[in-house]
Write an enzyme that holds these catalytic residues in place. Structure first.
Site, PDB file in Angstrom:
ATOM      1  N   ASP A  92      44.143  -6.099 -26.106  1.00 19.73           N
ATOM      2  CA  ASP A  92      45.573  -6.453 -26.587  1.00 19.73           C
ATOM      3  C   ASP A  92      45.886  -4.416 -25.752  1.00 19.73           C
ATOM      4  OD1 ASP A  92      48.721  -6.606 -27.400  1.00 19.73           O
ATOM      5  OD2 ASP A  92      47.544  -6.837 -29.488  1.00 19.73           O
ATOM      6  N   ASP A 111      39.839   3.558 -22.001  1.00 20.93           N
ATOM      7  CA  ASP A 111      41.085   4.457 -22.969  1.00 20.93           C
ATOM      8  C   ASP A 111      41.668   3.666 -24.605  1.00 20.93           C
ATOM      9  OD1 ASP A 111      42.289   2.243 -20.864  1.00 20.93           O
ATOM     10  OD2 ASP A 111      43.634   3.625 -20.586  1.00 20.93           O
ATOM     11  N   HIS A 119      51.215  -2.996 -30.558  1.00 23.19           N
ATOM     12  CA  HIS A 119      50.560  -4.204 -31.046  1.00 23.19           C
ATOM     13  C   HIS A 119      49.329  -4.615 -31.413  1.00 23.19           C
ATOM     14  CE1 HIS A 119      50.506  -8.430 -30.629  1.00 23.19           C
ATOM     15  NE2 HIS A 119      51.647  -8.394 -30.260  1.00 23.19           N
ATOM     16  N   ALA A 233      45.332 -19.469 -24.069  1.00 22.82           N
ATOM     17  CA  ALA A 233      45.617 -20.601 -24.968  1.00 22.82           C
ATOM     18  C   ALA A 233      45.063 -21.766 -24.605  1.00 22.82           C
ATOM     19  CB  ALA A 233      46.791 -20.962 -25.566  1.00 22.82           C
ATOM     20  N   ALA A 238      39.070 -22.623 -25.582  1.00 22.93           N
ATOM     21  CA  ALA A 238      40.213 -21.455 -26.448  1.00 22.93           C
ATOM     22  C   ALA A 238      40.514 -22.276 -27.755  1.00 22.93           C
ATOM     23  CB  ALA A 238      41.086 -20.842 -25.589  1.00 22.93           C
ATOM     24  N   ASP A 261      46.033 -25.359 -31.560  1.00 28.86           N
ATOM     25  CA  ASP A 261      44.736 -26.198 -32.922  1.00 28.86           C
ATOM     26  C   ASP A 261      44.857 -26.069 -33.894  1.00 28.86           C
ATOM     27  OD1 ASP A 261      43.516 -27.133 -29.705  1.00 28.86           O
ATOM     28  OD2 ASP A 261      43.307 -25.410 -29.610  1.00 28.86           O
ATOM     29  N   SER A 286      51.592 -14.618 -31.633  1.00 30.91           N
ATOM     30  CA  SER A 286      50.187 -12.935 -31.026  1.00 30.91           C
ATOM     31  C   SER A 286      49.854 -13.146 -33.033  1.00 30.91           C
ATOM     32  CB  SER A 286      50.759 -12.733 -30.473  1.00 30.91           C
ATOM     33  OG  SER A 286      51.407 -11.989 -31.316  1.00 30.91           O
TER      34      SER A 286
END
Length: 398
Positions: A92, A111, A119, A233, A238, A261, A286
């Site tokens: 993220d 970093d 987020h 996704a 996944a 799913d 998310s």
């Protein structure tokens, strides 16, 4: 779970407010009610515009229990497992290193220990924040470890190459769960290869089935909420996730997920700020995916012998029946499932005694008959002998 109508109204209003306020900069967002209590929290924003300030610490905390904790029955789940020993990678915007609820459990690659957008820190809190004094908030797996991996640039913009590289890096760094925050229309080839790489290394990849905000229509007139495949996704290996709110529905303005799913709480969600002990509120698929990533950590801690595919099967087969099925962490860590190695134990071989021999029975019968004959002989002798002596053993007709 049944709620009073007044509480349900308050929850719906708070969710609507959170959705309306989630667009814009995190640092300059107005306040939104976090839950049905009086505390108001600043709203989580998306990628930052050029020149916009970085996210700041929040001076407010959620004092009443956020609705996902009760909906997912997390206090009951924590009696069985809290995700200890499992590392969840957060691909993220980075994860802040100064978050008390995550202290001592965050390791950053490169970093990724800096989070200008906020987020990644928010999602990490949803996944693994531990309870702290003065707050009713906690993550799904409060003893799991977090691996921060950057999947965007410093302003929060993601590309397929960055996300794919983040998934591979997280896998190589030993994460057993990889949370991906972004849903991208492009990058099918590289993101499919990255997810397959993770699956081949027994890693569960969790990603939102749709972006948090709908993309603009091709003519730029309005947001396009139509269902379409988003990556990573949409990749078969996944675990794709859509969101729902406190009232069990999705906002009409949210992008329509494509064959998700699982569904999980994603609207009016509380999470940690990139620094300090305060909280923000946010909405979107998310954040639903962050709840599922935490649940994967719970299952992997509870059943370490299960591989990635079996973990996904357990979460789906124990989910509440709906379209899509709704995440049920308590069922996932507690139910006994047939054909599942987590509940299959070797049964001891049945011991069957051999059929008894008939020799003792025959021997007993012979002894009984002989005994009876002997008794009859004695009885006859008892009658004959005295009479014979009385006649001096003469015949009776003499």
């Amino acid at each position: 779970m049944r709620r009073s109508s007044s509480r349900l109204i308050r929850l719906c209003l708070s969710t609507a407010a959170a959705v309306a306020l989630s667009v814009g900069s995190l640092g300059a967002a107005p306040l939104a009610t976090a839950v049905d209590g009086p505390v108001q929290l600043p709203a989580l924003g998306g990628p930052l515009a050029d020149g916009a300030p970085c996210a700041k610490a929040s001076g407010r905390r959620a004092e009443s229990t956020p609705w996902p904790l009760t909906t997912l029955q997390l206090p009951q789940v924590w009696r069985l497992t809290e995700g200890a020993g499992v590392t969840v990678a957060v691909v993220d915007t980075g994860v802040g290193q100064d978050v008390p609820a995550l202290r001592g459990r965050v390791r950053a690659v490169g970093d990724a220990g800096k989070d200008c957008v906020g987020h990644g820190s928010f999602a990490a809190g949803v996944i693994a924040a531990a309870p702290v004094d003065g707050s009713a908030f906690a993550g799904v797996a409060p003893k799991a470890r977090i691996l921060a991996v950057r999947g965007t640039d410093e302003r929060g913009t993601a590309t397929p190459d960055r996300v794919a590289s983040g998934i591979r890096t997280a896998t190589d760094e030993g994460a057993r769960v990889v949370y991906v925050a972004n849903a991208l229309l492009a990058g099918r080839t590289e993101l499919t290869a990255a997810v397959k790489y993770a699956a081949d290394h027994d890693v569960v990849v969790v990603a939102p089935a749709a972006p948090d905000t709908a993309p603009q229509a091709s003519d730029g007139s309005k947001s396009d909420t139509s269902a379409r495949p988003y990556f990573p996704a949409f990749v078969a290996q996944a675990l794709s996730v859509s969101d729902y709110g406190p009232d069990g529905t999705r906002p009409s303005s949210a992008p329509d997920p494509f064959a998700a799913d699982l569904a999980a709480p994603g609207d009016g969600v509380v999470g940690t700020a990139p620094s300090g002990a305060g909280h923000y509120i946010g909405s979107g698929s998310s954040l639903a995916a962050a709840h599922v990533a935490g649940a994967v950590a719970l299952v992997r801690a509870r059943y370490p012998e299960l591989n990635a595919a079996e973990v996904i099967h357990r979460l789906q087969s124990t989910a509440y029946p709906s379209v899509p099925p709704r995440l049920d962490p308590y069922a996932a860590v507690s139910l006994l499932l047939p054909h599942d190695r987590s509940t299959t134990t070797e049964q001891p071989a049945a011991h069957v005694d051999p059929a008894p021999s008939d020799v003792p029975a025959r021997r007993a019968m012979v002894i009984a008959v002989a005994g009876a004959v002997f008794v009859l002989v004695l009885a006859a002798a008892a009658v004959v002998v005295p009479r014979g002596k009385a006649r001096n053993w003469r015949p009776a007709d003499a």
